[in-house]
Design an enzyme around this catalytic site. Structure first.
Site, PDB file in Angstrom:
ATOM      1  N   GLU A 496       0.828  -1.208   0.000  1.00 40.32           N
ATOM      2  CA  GLU A 496       0.000   0.000   0.000  1.00 40.32           C
ATOM      3  C   GLU A 496       0.862   1.257   0.000  1.00 40.32           C
ATOM      4  OE1 GLU A 496      -1.953   0.873   3.581  1.00 40.32           O
ATOM      5  OE2 GLU A 496      -3.042   2.557   2.694  1.00 40.32           O
ATOM      6  N   LYS A 518      10.283  -3.569   2.480  1.00 41.36           N
ATOM      7  CA  LYS A 518       9.126  -2.753   2.110  1.00 41.36           C
ATOM      8  C   LYS A 518       9.574  -1.311   2.154  1.00 41.36           C
ATOM      9  CE  LYS A 518       5.245  -5.512   3.634  1.00 41.36           C
ATOM     10  NZ  LYS A 518       4.016  -5.525   4.391  1.00 41.36           N
ATOM     11  N   ASP A 611      -7.552  -9.697   9.507  1.00 41.71           N
ATOM     12  CA  ASP A 611      -7.480  -9.819   8.050  1.00 41.71           C
ATOM     13  C   ASP A 611      -6.745 -11.107   7.673  1.00 41.71           C
ATOM     14  OD1 ASP A 611      -7.843  -9.216   5.421  1.00 41.71           O
ATOM     15  OD2 ASP A 611      -6.359  -7.620   5.323  1.00 41.71           O
TER      16      ASP A 611
HETATM   17  P1  AMP Z   1       2.230  -6.656   1.470  1.00 41.24           P
HETATM   18  O1  AMP Z   1       2.348  -5.188   1.311  1.00 41.24           O
HETATM   19  O2  AMP Z   1       2.730  -7.144   2.784  1.00 41.24           O
HETATM   20  O3  AMP Z   1       0.856  -7.159   1.157  1.00 41.24           O
HETATM   21  O4  AMP Z   1       3.223  -7.289   0.377  1.00 41.24           O
HETATM   22  C1  AMP Z   1       2.942  -7.242  -1.009  1.00 41.24           C
HETATM   23  C2  AMP Z   1       3.508  -8.472  -1.700  1.00 41.24           C
HETATM   24  O5  AMP Z   1       4.925  -8.506  -1.577  1.00 41.24           O
HETATM   25  C3  AMP Z   1       3.030  -9.781  -1.083  1.00 41.24           C
HETATM   26  O6  AMP Z   1       1.820 -10.205  -1.627  1.00 41.24           O
HETATM   27  C4  AMP Z   1       4.165 -10.724  -1.428  1.00 41.24           C
HETATM   28  O7  AMP Z   1       4.013 -11.203  -2.737  1.00 41.24           O
HETATM   29  C5  AMP Z   1       5.381  -9.830  -1.390  1.00 41.24           C
HETATM   30  N1  AMP Z   1       6.024  -9.925  -0.059  1.00 41.24           N
HETATM   31  C6  AMP Z   1       5.751  -9.181   1.044  1.00 41.24           C
HETATM   32  N2  AMP Z   1       6.548  -9.564   2.057  1.00 41.24           N
HETATM   33  C7  AMP Z   1       7.331 -10.551   1.597  1.00 41.24           C
HETATM   34  C8  AMP Z   1       8.355 -11.373   2.175  1.00 41.24           C
HETATM   35  N3  AMP Z   1       8.713 -11.229   3.447  1.00 41.24           N
HETATM   36  N4  AMP Z   1       8.944 -12.295   1.416  1.00 41.24           N
HETATM   37  C9  AMP Z   1       8.571 -12.445   0.113  1.00 41.24           C
HETATM   38  N5  AMP Z   1       7.610 -11.723  -0.476  1.00 41.24           N
HETATM   39  C10 AMP Z   1       6.992 -10.785   0.244  1.00 41.24           C
END
Ligand code: AMP
Length: 848
Positions: A496, A518, A611
Site C-alpha cells: 500500500e 518494504k 485480516d
Molecule cells: P504486502 O504489502 O505485505 O501485502 O506485500 C505485497 C507483496 O509482496 C506480497 O503479496 C508478497 O508477494 C510480497 N512480499 C511481502 N513480504 C514478503 C516477504 N517477506 N517475502 C517475500 N515476499 C513478500
C-alpha cells in the site's frame, strides 16, 4: 565378446539361425556371460550416479562384494555362478540358469543371511536379463518368462536349511524387456530393473531365494536396501537418522534435540515419510542469550575464565585476561561490562580488540564488578563470572583537604562525561549493525524489562496507538538498520505504501542473508509514515516461527524501509494457484498447522489479526507458512478485498465472521472464522471463497445458515473443522490451541485423512430446497459447456441423458468419471461451474 558374437553371427544368416537351434542354445551361456561383462560396466557406471542417495542404506549389493557371495544353488545343475572377473579382476557375482528345454524345472538360489539393521521395511532391486521364449527355435513349450522371489525371516543364520515351502513369496518377477538373438546381433542390451519391498519385518534378518521354473535368466545384480530420513538440523533442532516406518504410508513423528547453546521455543518435531523425506517441521529452538544463529548452529566463544587485575589507582583499574579456552572461531573483540558494586542498574560497556583495558573515571575506594565476553563471527559468547576489584582509597592527606573535594568531583564528573563521549563515539561508528548498541544503560535496562515481559503467559501485545509518539513505539520494538547494510535486488510486489523488494542484509559479524524490503514511497504524509512504520511496531513484538520475522527498520535515511525475513514462495494464495494439485494432503495440513500455530501465538499475545486470509500468509522454500500483514490501520485500507460495510468500516467480507461484519466484534474467535476460510482456500488450492457471488449475497447466505461446501478431495476431518470454525455462536468455535492439537493428531495419524468428503453429498448439499439449475443463465448444456471451454464433452453429456440443465444439476463427480471425464482439471472446472451456478441460484450454500 565381440569375437564370440561375431563368430556366432557370422556363421549364419537369420534364417540359418532358425535352422540351428542347438547351436544357439548351447552357446547361450557363453553369450550371456559376455553380455554380462558389458552390462556390468554399464551397471557399475550408473551405480555411482543413481545409488548415492543418502537416504538409502544398502544391506547387500552383490556388485560390491569382492569375495565369495556364499549363495547356495540347488539342484547343482540349476543356477550357475558365472566365474568371470571384470577388467579390474573383480569377481562378477552373476547367476544364470537356462533350462528351457527340460520339463518341471525347480531351481533355487538362496542368498546368505542378510541383517536388516533394524529396518522393518526393506527394498530389493534386481537387475536381470531374460530370454524371450518366442525367439527360441521350435516354439519351446516348456520355456518360461518369469521367476519367483521369496524371503524367510530369521534372527540368525540358522534358517538356512529350511524347506522351500517355508519361504514366503514376495512376487513373481517378469521382465519388461526380454531379448532375442536378433538383439544379440544388434548388440542391444536389455537389462531389466525390478524393485519389490517387504515388510513389516519382525526378526533381525532374512534370506532371499530366487526360484526358476524353466526360464532363461541371468541375474546380474541384487541390491537390498532400506530407506531412512537422514539426520538433519532444521530450525536449530537436530533430528537423528530415522529408519522409515514399516508401512508404506506411515509418517513417523520424530522429536528434534536443540543444537548446542540453544533452547526449546516450541518443541521441535518433524515427520519421516516412508520415502525417506522429512515433512512438516513443527516448532523450533532458539539460540541462548549471547549466542547467535549461524549455519544452523549457535557456536559462540566460551566465556573468558581468568581475569587479572593490573595497575590500580584511586580512579582507575587496569585488567588483563586470557583468550577463552574454546574461542570457536576468530575473536573479533571483547566486551567489558562494569559497574559499581550493588549499582548494577547503571553500568558501562567498553569494547576492546586487546586482552586488556583500563577502566578509569572510577570512584576512589570503591568496589567495581567486571564481566567480559568475547565475540566471533558466530556472535557473543557468555559473560565471564563476576570479578570484583577495588580502586585505591583517597589518601588521608587528600581527603582531609576539604578544598580538594570540588576539584575531585569536577574531575570525576568530567572524566565520566569524557568516557561516555569516547564510548559513544566508539560505538556509533558507521558500521553495519544495529545502531542501538548495548552501551546505553537505559537500553540494557529496557532489554531486561523486555526480557521479563517475554516470559510465557506474561507477555502481551502493546498497541502502538497507546504511545503518544509513534516513533517511540517503532524504536522500542524495531531495531534501526543502517541503509548501507541493505542491498536491494529486485521488486517483488506492491504494498500500500510503496514497492516491496527482495534483497540482502549484511550486518556486522553476521553472514549476509536474503530479506524482503518494504519501502515507503516518496512524498508521504506524516500519517502515512506513521501507519507504514506501525506495521513494524507490531511485527517487532512477535517472535514465532509462523509469524513473519522483522529484521529492523530504516528511519534515519530515505527511503524509509521495513526489513523482514524473505519468503521465497511469496503469498500463499498465489503460490497455491500456481501449484494446483501438486501437494500431498499431509503437506497441505502441514501448511495449515503452521498458520494455526502462528495464530495461537497471536491470540495468546492478545492480538486480533482481523485480516487473516491466504493472501496475507507468506510461504518459504520449505513450505513453512507465516502470518503477515499487520497493518496499523485495522480498517484494512490496504486490502483490496476489504469493502465498506453499512457501518462505514472496511472489511474483507468473505473472510470475516458475521458478528464482526454486523457489529464490529473482532476477537480471536472471529480470527478463527477467518482461519476456517483459509483452510478452505488451502484445500481448494487458492479458489476464491464463494466464487463470484457478490458480497451482499455472501452476507445474506451466511446469515441464513449456509456455508461453503467442501473443496474437492478434502478429508472429512478437515471439512468438519472448517464447519466448526464457522459456527454462528463464536463461543462454540474451537480455539487456536485446539485447532493446532487437532491438526497434530491428523498429521500423526495420516490414515485419518483418508476418508474424504463424499463427492455426491458435496454437491447435493448445495441444492437442498432450492430451484433447479435449468432456470439459470444457460439455455442449453452445449452453451454451458462451451462457456467454460469444456465443449468437447457436449456430445458425451447428451448421449448419456444429460441433455437439459436440470439433468446436469444432478451430475456428481462419479458421474463425470463414468462419462470419461478423467482429467482432474476438467472435473474441477465442470464441478466448480456447477457449484457456482447452483450457489448463485440458491443464494446460499451448504445449510448447517
Ligand atoms: P504486502 O504489502 O505485505 O501485502 O506485500 C505485497 C507483496 O509482496 C506480497 O503479496 C508478497 O508477494 C510480497 N512480499 C511481502 N513480504 C514478503 C516477504 N517477506 N517475502 C517475500 N515476499 C513478500
Amino acid at each position: 565378446m565381440t569375437s564370440l558374437l561375431e563368430e556366432l553371427l557370422s556363421c549364419c544368416s537369420a534364417s540359418q539361425k532358425i535352422q540351428l537351434p542347438w547351436l544357439i542354445i548351447n552357446s547361450l551361456f557363453a553369450i550371456a556371460t559376455q553380455i554380462l561383462k558389458y552390462l556390468l560396466k554399464f551397471v557399475t557406471h550408473t551405480s555411482s550416479l543413481t545409488f548415492f542417495f543418502l537416504f538409502i542404506v544398502n544391506l547387500l549389493d552383490s556388485r560390491t562384494v569382492m569375495g565369495d557371495l556364499g549363495w547356495i544353488a540347488y539342484p547343482k545343475n540349476g543356477w550357475e555362478e558365472i566365474g568371470e572377473v571384470d577388467e579390474n579382476y573383480a569377481p562378477i557375482h552373476t547367476y544364470q540358469v537356462c533350462k528351457v528345454m527340460e520339463q518341471n524345472q525347480n531351481n533355487w538360489l538362496l542368498t546368505s543371511w542378510i541383517s536388516n539393521q533394524g529396518a522393518s521395511r526393506i527394498f530389493i532391486e534386481l537387475k536381470f536379463t531374460l530370454r524371450d521364449c518366442n525367439s527360441l527355435p521350435g516354439g519351446l513349450g516348456t520355456c518360461k518368462e518369469t521367476f519367483n522371489m521369496y524371503y524367510f525371516e530369521s534372527d540368525d543364520e540358522d534358517g538356512r536349511n529350511i524347506r522351500e515351502n517355508q519361504y514366503i513369496k514376495i512376487d513373481t518377477i517378469a521382465a519388461d524387456e526380454s531379448f532375442t538373438e536378433l538383439d544379440l546381433g544388434d548388440r542391444v542390451m536389455k537389462l531389466n530393473t525390478e524393485v519389490r519391498d517387504v515388510g513389516p519385518l519382525t526378526k533381525k534378518g532374512f534370506y532371499l531365494a530366487f526360484q526358476d521354473v524353466g526360464a532363461c535368466i541371468a541375474l546380474v545384480s541384487v541390491r537390498v536396501y532400506y530407506k531412512k530420513c537422514p539426520s538433519v538440523v532444521r530450525n536449530l533442532a537436530r533430528f537423528p537418522d530415522t529408519i522409515t516406518g514399516a508401512d508404506s504410508s506411515q509418517l513417523l513423528e520424530v522429536s528434534g534435540v536443540c543444537v548446542n547453546h540453544s533452547v526449546t521455543d516450541e518443541a521441535p518435531k518433524m515427520h519421516c515419510s516412508a520415502e525417506g523425506e522429512w515433512l512438516v517441521p513443527i516448532g523450533k529452538c532458539l539460540c541462548k542469550a549471547g549466542y547467535e544463529e549461524k549455519n544452523n548452529t549457535c557456536q559462540a566463544p566460551s566465556p573468558v575464565s581468568s581475569v587479572k587485575k593490573g595497575k590500580i589507582t584511586k580512579n582507575s583499574i587496569s585488567l588483563s585476561w586470557q583468550e577463552p579456552d574454546r574461542p570457536n572461531g576468530i575473536i573479533l573483540e571483547y566486551e567489558i561490562k562494569y559497574f559499581e558494586k550493588d549499582q548494577e542498574t547503571s553500568y558501562t560497556i567498553i569494547k576492546s580488540k586487546e586482552t586488556m583495558i583500563t577502566a578509569d573515571g572510577l570512584k576512589p575506594g570503591s568496589a567495581y564488578v567486571f564481566q567480559i565476553r568475547a565475540r566471533t563471527a558466530a556472535g557473543y559468547g557468555g559473560f565471564s563470572r563476576r570479578f570484583e576489584f577495588e580502586t585505591s582509597p583517597v589518601s588521608v592527606a587528600a581527603s582531609s583537604d576539604q578544598s580538594q573535594i570540588p576539584i575531585i568531583v569536577v574531575s570525576v564528573t568530567v572524566g565520566v562525561i569524557l568516557l561516555a563521549v569516547v564510548i559513544g563515539f566508539l560505538l556509533s561508528g558507521r558500521r553495519c549493525g544495529y545502531s542501538k548498541a548495548k552501551q546505553d544503560p537505559e537500553e540494557e535496562k529496557m532489554h531486561f524489562h523486555n526480557g521479563h515481559i517475554k516470559l510465557p503467559g506474561v507477555r502481551t501485545y502493546i498497541d502502538p496507538h497507546t504511545y503518544e509518539d509513534p516513533n517511540q513505539a517503532v524504536h522500542e520494538f524495531a531495531k534501526e538498520i543502517e541503509a548501507s547494510c541493505i542491498t536491494i535486488e529486485r521488486v517483488i510486489g506492491a504494498g500500500e505504501f510503496g514497492e516491496v523488494c527482495s534483497g540482502r542484509l549484511k550486518l556486522q559479524g553476521k553472514r549476509e542473508f536474503p530479506v524482503a524490503i518494504k519501502t515507503l514511497k516518496v512524498g508521504y504524509t506524516e500519517k502515512q509514515r506513521r501507519d507504514f512504520l506501525g506495521e513494524a511496531s507490531i511485527m517487532g513484538q512477535f517472535d514465532h516461527p509462523n509469524i513473519i520475522h522483522l529484521e529492523g527498520v530504516v528511519t534515519k535515511s530515505k527511503p524509509v524501509m521495513i526489513v523482514t525475513e524473505y519468503m521465497e514462495n511469496g503469498s500463499l494464495d498465489t503460490f497455491l494457484k500456481k501449484n494446483d494439485g501438486q501437494f500431498t494432503v499431509i503437506q497441505l495440513v502441514g501448511m495449515l498447522r503452521g498458520i494455526a500455530s502462528g495464530m495461537k501465538y497471536l491470540s495468546d499475545m492478545g492480538y486480533v489479526h482481523r485480516d487473516l486470509a491466504a493472501r496475507n500468509i507468506l510461504i518459504n522454500s520449505n513450505l513453512v507458512c507465516k502470518v503477515s500483514d499487520f497493518g496499523l490501520s485495522r480498517v484494512l485500507e490496504d486490502d483490496p478485498e476489504a469493502a465498506y460495510t453499512t457501518r462505514g468500516g472496511k472489511i474483507p467480507i468473505r473472510w470475516t465472521a458475521p458478528e464482526a461484519i454486523a457489529f464490529r466484534k473482532f476477537t480471536s474467535a472471529s480470527d478463527v472464522w477467518s482461519y476456517g476460510i483459509v483452510m478452505w482456500e488451502v484445500m481448494s488450492y487458492g479458489e476464491r471463497p464463494y466464487w463470484e457471488m457478490t458480497n451482499q449475497d455472501v452476507i445474506k447466505a451466511v446469515e441464513e445458515g449456509y456455508r461453503l461446501p467442501s473443496p474437492m478431495d478434502c478429508p472429512a476431518a478437515l471439512y468438519q473443522l472448517m464447519l466448526d470454525c464457522w459456527q454462528k455462536d463464536r463461543n462454540s468455535r474451537p480455539k487456536f490451541d485446539e485447532i493446532v492439537s487437532m491438526l497434530d493428531k491428523l498429521i500423526r495419524n495420516p490414515s485419518s485423512l483418508k476418508t474424504l468428503v463424499n463427492a455426491s453429498s458435496r454437491v447435493s448439499n448445495l441444492l437442498v430446497e432450492h430451484s433447479p439449475v435449468g432456470s439459470g443463465a444457460y439455455r442449453s448444456v452445449g452453451e454451458w459447456l462451451e462457456a467454460i471451454k469444456m465443449g468437447r464433452y457436449t456430445e458425451i453429456f447428451m448421449e448419456n441423458g444429460y441433455s437439459s440443465m436440470d439433468a446436469v444439476a444432478q451430475v456428481t463427480l462419479e458421474d463425470l468419471r463414468r462419462l470419461g471425464v478423467t482429467l482432474v482439471g476438467h472435473q474441477k472446472k465442470i464441478m466448480n461451474s456447477l457449484q457456482e451456478m447452483k450457489v448463485q441460484l440458491v443464494n446460499g450454500m451448504v445449510p448447517l
